[in-house]
Write an enzyme that holds these catalytic residues in place. Structure first.
Site, PDB file in Angstrom:
ATOM      1  CD  GLU A  55      -1.286  -2.301   2.166  1.00 34.15           C
ATOM      2  OE1 GLU A  55      -0.114  -2.677   1.967  1.00 34.15           O
ATOM      3  OE2 GLU A  55      -2.029  -2.823   3.019  1.00 34.15           O
ATOM      4  CB  CYS A  88       0.064  -2.681   8.644  1.00 37.74           C
ATOM      5  SG  CYS A  88       1.158  -1.394   8.001  1.00 37.74           S
TER       6      CYS A  88
HETATM    7 ZN   LIG Z   1       1.307  -1.575   5.733  1.00 36.65          ZN
END
Ligand SMILES: [Zn+2]
Length: 132
Positions: A55, A88
């Site tokens: 990401e 995350c």
């Molecule tokens: Zn991450």
């Protein structure tokens, strides 16, 4: 762009994952407001700490191309089989830097039938931001 179409681009980006340590391959596809899609993959390192998530790879690549406004990001990850893969905490904070929490969508999925679309606010309520 349809959620599934963007998610398929995340699956494609996953092919470039550099993950010799975990074997957990992740791809991301970031849809910019102007329609451009910037892909990213996780990039691991033998020292672990310098590793980067798919990401953030996508976000940083997009920012480096001059993009600042984003609509959505799709994420696909897993070892051999795809599993539900949510961003995350560090990546959520990076999203919060650039995206409207109520209008930026995060698409997580395993297949066409199992796609979950969440707002950034659902993933990161009460996020840190600089106050003027
Ligand atoms: Zn991450």
């Amino acid at each position: 762009m349809e959620a599934y179409e963007l998610w398929q681009k995340a699956v494609k980006a996953r092919e470039f994952s550099y993950s010799p340590y975990s074997g957990f391959k992740v791809g991301a596809a970031l849809l910019c407001k102007n329609g451009e899609v910037v892909q990213g993959c996780n990039v691991e390192n033998s020292a672990y700490g310098p590793s980067n998530c798919a990401e953030r790879t996508a976000f940083f690549a997009a920012v480096a191309k001059g993009q600042r406004e984003f609509e959505a990001i799709a994420i696909a990850g897993g070892k051999e089989e795809l599993v539900m893969c949510y961003p995350c905490g560090v990546c959520r904070q990076v999203m919060a830097e650039f995206c409207d929490p109520d209008n930026f969508h995060v698409i997580c999925g395993m297949n066409k039938e199992k796609l979950e679309i969440l707002t950034l606010r659902e993933l990161l309520p009460k996020s840190f931001e600089m106050q003027d």
